[in-house]
Design a protein around this motif. Structure first.
Motif, PDB file in Angstrom:
ATOM      1  N   TYR A  42     -17.027   0.709  71.706  1.00 16.93           N
ATOM      2  CA  TYR A  42     -17.511   0.285  73.024  1.00 16.93           C
ATOM      3  C   TYR A  42     -18.399  -0.936  72.867  1.00 16.93           C
ATOM      4  CZ  TYR A  42     -15.350   4.193  75.288  1.00 16.93           C
ATOM      5  OH  TYR A  42     -14.413   5.071  75.772  1.00 16.93           O
ATOM      6  N   ARG A  43     -18.519  -1.668  73.967  1.00 21.70           N
ATOM      7  CA  ARG A  43     -19.070  -3.005  73.939  1.00 21.70           C
ATOM      8  C   ARG A  43     -20.047  -3.201  75.086  1.00 21.70           C
ATOM      9  NH1 ARG A  43     -17.364  -7.570  76.645  1.00 21.70           N
ATOM     10  NH2 ARG A  43     -16.246  -6.105  77.943  1.00 21.70           N
ATOM     11  N   LEU A  44     -21.118  -3.925  74.806  1.00 21.47           N
ATOM     12  CA  LEU A  44     -22.003  -4.376  75.882  1.00 21.47           C
ATOM     13  C   LEU A  44     -21.747  -5.869  76.038  1.00 21.47           C
ATOM     14  CD1 LEU A  44     -24.583  -3.712  77.724  1.00 21.47           C
ATOM     15  CD2 LEU A  44     -25.882  -4.711  75.859  1.00 21.47           C
ATOM     16  N   TYR A  58     -21.859  -9.459  78.794  1.00 22.17           N
ATOM     17  CA  TYR A  58     -22.929 -10.209  79.449  1.00 22.17           C
ATOM     18  C   TYR A  58     -23.129  -9.768  80.894  1.00 22.17           C
ATOM     19  CZ  TYR A  58     -23.214 -13.061  75.304  1.00 22.17           C
ATOM     20  OH  TYR A  58     -23.396 -13.479  74.005  1.00 22.17           O
ATOM     21  N   GLY A  59     -22.481  -8.678  81.277  1.00 19.03           N
ATOM     22  CA  GLY A  59     -22.782  -8.063  82.566  1.00 19.03           C
ATOM     23  C   GLY A  59     -21.908  -8.484  83.736  1.00 19.03           C
ATOM     24  N   GLY A  60     -20.915  -9.333  83.487  1.00 18.79           N
ATOM     25  CA  GLY A  60     -20.073  -9.797  84.594  1.00 18.79           C
ATOM     26  C   GLY A  60     -18.884  -8.887  84.877  1.00 18.79           C
ATOM     27  N   GLY A  61     -18.504  -8.098  83.891  1.00 19.82           N
ATOM     28  CA  GLY A  61     -17.326  -7.249  84.034  1.00 19.82           C
ATOM     29  C   GLY A  61     -16.012  -8.019  83.950  1.00 19.82           C
ATOM     30  N   PHE A  62     -16.084  -9.293  83.562  1.00 22.72           N
ATOM     31  CA  PHE A  62     -14.872 -10.123  83.473  1.00 22.72           C
ATOM     32  C   PHE A  62     -13.903  -9.547  82.447  1.00 22.72           C
ATOM     33  CE2 PHE A  62     -17.774 -13.265  85.298  1.00 22.72           C
ATOM     34  CZ  PHE A  62     -16.962 -13.903  86.216  1.00 22.72           C
ATOM     35  N   TYR A  63     -14.434  -9.216  81.279  1.00 27.15           N
ATOM     36  CA  TYR A  63     -13.551  -8.715  80.217  1.00 27.15           C
ATOM     37  C   TYR A  63     -13.074  -7.307  80.509  1.00 27.15           C
ATOM     38  CZ  TYR A  63     -13.316 -12.807  77.397  1.00 27.15           C
ATOM     39  OH  TYR A  63     -13.008 -14.074  76.980  1.00 27.15           O
ATOM     40  N   ASP A  64     -13.939  -6.464  81.066  1.00 23.38           N
ATOM     41  CA  ASP A  64     -13.486  -5.105  81.388  1.00 23.38           C
ATOM     42  C   ASP A  64     -12.358  -5.142  82.413  1.00 23.38           C
ATOM     43  OD1 ASP A  64     -15.043  -3.428  79.695  1.00 23.38           O
ATOM     44  OD2 ASP A  64     -16.801  -3.956  80.886  1.00 23.38           O
ATOM     45  N   ARG A  65     -12.462  -6.053  83.388  1.00 24.45           N
ATOM     46  CA  ARG A  65     -11.372  -6.192  84.371  1.00 24.45           C
ATOM     47  C   ARG A  65     -10.096  -6.707  83.694  1.00 24.45           C
ATOM     48  NH1 ARG A  65     -15.751  -7.360  87.248  1.00 24.45           N
ATOM     49  NH2 ARG A  65     -16.044  -6.304  89.219  1.00 24.45           N
TER      50      ARG A  65
HETATM   51  N1  LIG Z   1     -11.829  -2.858  86.012  1.00 24.99           N
HETATM   52  C1  LIG Z   1     -12.872  -2.941  86.856  1.00 24.99           C
HETATM   53  N2  LIG Z   1     -12.708  -2.763  88.180  1.00 24.99           N
HETATM   54  C2  LIG Z   1     -13.755  -2.822  89.020  1.00 24.99           C
HETATM   55  N3  LIG Z   1     -15.025  -3.045  88.629  1.00 24.99           N
HETATM   56  C3  LIG Z   1     -15.249  -3.227  87.327  1.00 24.99           C
HETATM   57  C4  LIG Z   1     -14.188  -3.205  86.369  1.00 24.99           C
HETATM   58  N4  LIG Z   1     -14.723  -3.432  85.153  1.00 24.99           N
HETATM   59  C5  LIG Z   1     -16.036  -3.602  85.338  1.00 24.99           C
HETATM   60  N5  LIG Z   1     -16.366  -3.473  86.632  1.00 24.99           N
HETATM   61  C6  LIG Z   1     -17.720  -3.579  87.191  1.00 24.99           C
HETATM   62  O1  LIG Z   1     -18.267  -4.826  86.839  1.00 24.99           O
HETATM   63  C7  LIG Z   1     -19.691  -4.723  86.651  1.00 24.99           C
HETATM   64  C8  LIG Z   1     -20.087  -5.277  85.320  1.00 24.99           C
HETATM   65  O2  LIG Z   1     -19.538  -4.481  84.278  1.00 24.99           O
HETATM   66  P1  LIG Z   1     -20.286  -4.324  82.899  1.00 24.99           P
HETATM   67  O3  LIG Z   1     -21.737  -4.120  83.125  1.00 24.99           O
HETATM   68  O4  LIG Z   1     -19.551  -3.332  82.069  1.00 24.99           O
HETATM   69  O5  LIG Z   1     -20.092  -5.814  82.323  1.00 24.99           O
HETATM   70  P2  LIG Z   1     -19.864  -6.275  80.817  1.00 24.99           P
HETATM   71  O6  LIG Z   1     -18.974  -5.338  80.085  1.00 24.99           O
HETATM   72  O7  LIG Z   1     -21.206  -6.517  80.223  1.00 24.99           O
HETATM   73  O8  LIG Z   1     -19.149  -7.684  81.073  1.00 24.99           O
HETATM   74  P3  LIG Z   1     -17.807  -8.262  80.423  1.00 24.99           P
HETATM   75  O9  LIG Z   1     -16.722  -7.237  80.612  1.00 24.99           O
HETATM   76  O10 LIG Z   1     -17.541  -9.536  81.179  1.00 24.99           O
HETATM   77  O11 LIG Z   1     -18.089  -8.511  78.981  1.00 24.99           O
HETATM   78  C9  LIG Z   1     -20.020  -3.243  86.766  1.00 24.99           C
HETATM   79  O12 LIG Z   1     -20.535  -3.008  88.060  1.00 24.99           O
HETATM   80  C10 LIG Z   1     -18.670  -2.568  86.559  1.00 24.99           C
HETATM   81  O13 LIG Z   1     -18.618  -1.306  87.181  1.00 24.99           O
END
Ligand SMILES: Nc1ncnc2c1ncn2[C@@H]1O[C@H](COP(=O)(O)OP(=O)(O)OP(=O)(O)O)[C@@H](O)[C@H]1O
Ligand SMILES: [Mg+2]
Length: 179
Positions: A124-126, A128-135
Motif C-alpha cells: 500500500y502507498r501514501l 500526494y493526496g490527489g487520488g489521481f493514481y488510485d483512480r
Molecule cells: N477510484 C476512485 N474513485 C473515487 N474516488 C477516489 C478513487 N481513488 C481515490 N479517490 C478519492 O480521492 C481522494 C484522495 O485519495 P488518496 O488520499 O488515497 O490520494 P493519494 O493516494 O495520496 O493520491 P494518488 O493516488 O494521486 O497518489 C480520497 O478522497 C479518495 O477517496
C-alpha cells in the motif's frame, strides 16, 4: 513528516540512492520486456526519474508522462521523446505539451512507475493526496512498480477503500515483490 525527511536528504545521498534504485529497476525482467513505460518527471527530492527516462529512450522504449485533468482528478498519458516537449504547469510539475505529444491508451503501458511518499509491507502507498493514481490504477491491468528511499518503506500505512496495491517496490538495496 515524509516531505520534510525528503527535503533534508543530503544531495550526495540522494544521488547515490537514486542511481542504486535505477540500477535495480534496470535488472528487472518487466523493465527489460516493457516496450512502453509510464512515469512522472521527478520534482525536488523525489527519486530522480530523468536517468530512468533517458535509459528507457536509449533502450528504444516509448516513454509516456501524465497530463492531469484537475477538475475530474483524471490523468492521460502522452508519449514524449524530448524534454522540450514538456511544459511547467503548477508546483514545479512538468506535463506534456498537447501539440507536440500524442495521447496513448492506458492499455499500451506495459510498466507504470507509480509515485508516492511512502509504502508499506503490503504494497500500500501514501500518495500526494490527489487520488489521481488510485483512480488510474482502478482501470489499469499492467505491472506497477514504485521506487523508494529506505526511510519511505514502512511497516504499515492506513488505507481506505480506494487505495490499491502496487506489484513491486524497489529501494537502493531491496526489491520487494508483492503477490
Ligand atoms: N477510484 C476512485 N474513485 C473515487 N474516488 C477516489 C478513487 N481513488 C481515490 N479517490 C478519492 O480521492 C481522494 C484522495 O485519495 P488518496 O488520499 O488515497 O490520494 P493519494 O493516494 O495520496 O493520491 P494518488 O493516488 O494521486 O497518489 C480520497 O478522497 C479518495 O477517496
Ligand atoms: Mg491513495
Amino acid at each position: 513528516m515524509m516531505k520534510q525527511r525528503l527535503n533534508q536528504l543530503p544531495l550526495h545521498t540522494y544521488d547515490t540512492w537514486s542511481s542504486m534504485i535505477a540500477n535495480n529497476l534496470f535488472q528487472q525482467s518487466v523493465w527489460k520486456q516493457a516496450k512502453t513505460i509510464g512515469i512522472t518527471i521527478s520534482v525536488g527530492k523525489e527519486i530522480n526519474t530523468r536517468t530512468i527516462i533517458e535509459r528507457a529512450w536509449l533502450e528504444g522504449k516509448n516513454v509516456a508522462v501524465p497530463q492531469t485533468k484537475w477538475k475530474s482528478r483524471e490523468m492521460r498519458f502522452r508519449l514524449f521523446s524530448d524534454y522540450d516537449q514538456l511544459e511547467k504547469v503548477k508546483f514545479d510539475l512538468y506535463e506534456p505539451k498537447e501539440s507536440l505529444t500524442s495521447c496513448i491508451d492506458h492499455e499500451e503501458i506495459d510498466l507504470l512507475i507509480v509515485p508516492g511518499l511512502c509504502f508499506d509491507e503490503n504494497g500500500y502507498r501514501l500518495g500526494y493526496g490527489g487520488g489521481f493514481y488510485d483512480r488510474f490504477l482502478a482501470n489499469f491491468n499492467s505491472y506497477t512498480i514504485s521506487l523508494a528511499f529506505p526511510f519511505q518503506y514502512l511497516r504499515w500505512l492506513p488505507r481506505d477503500k480506494y487505495d490499491l496495491q502496487i506489484h513491486m517496490l524497489i529501494t537502493p538495496t531491496k526489491v520487494i515483490k508483492y503477490e
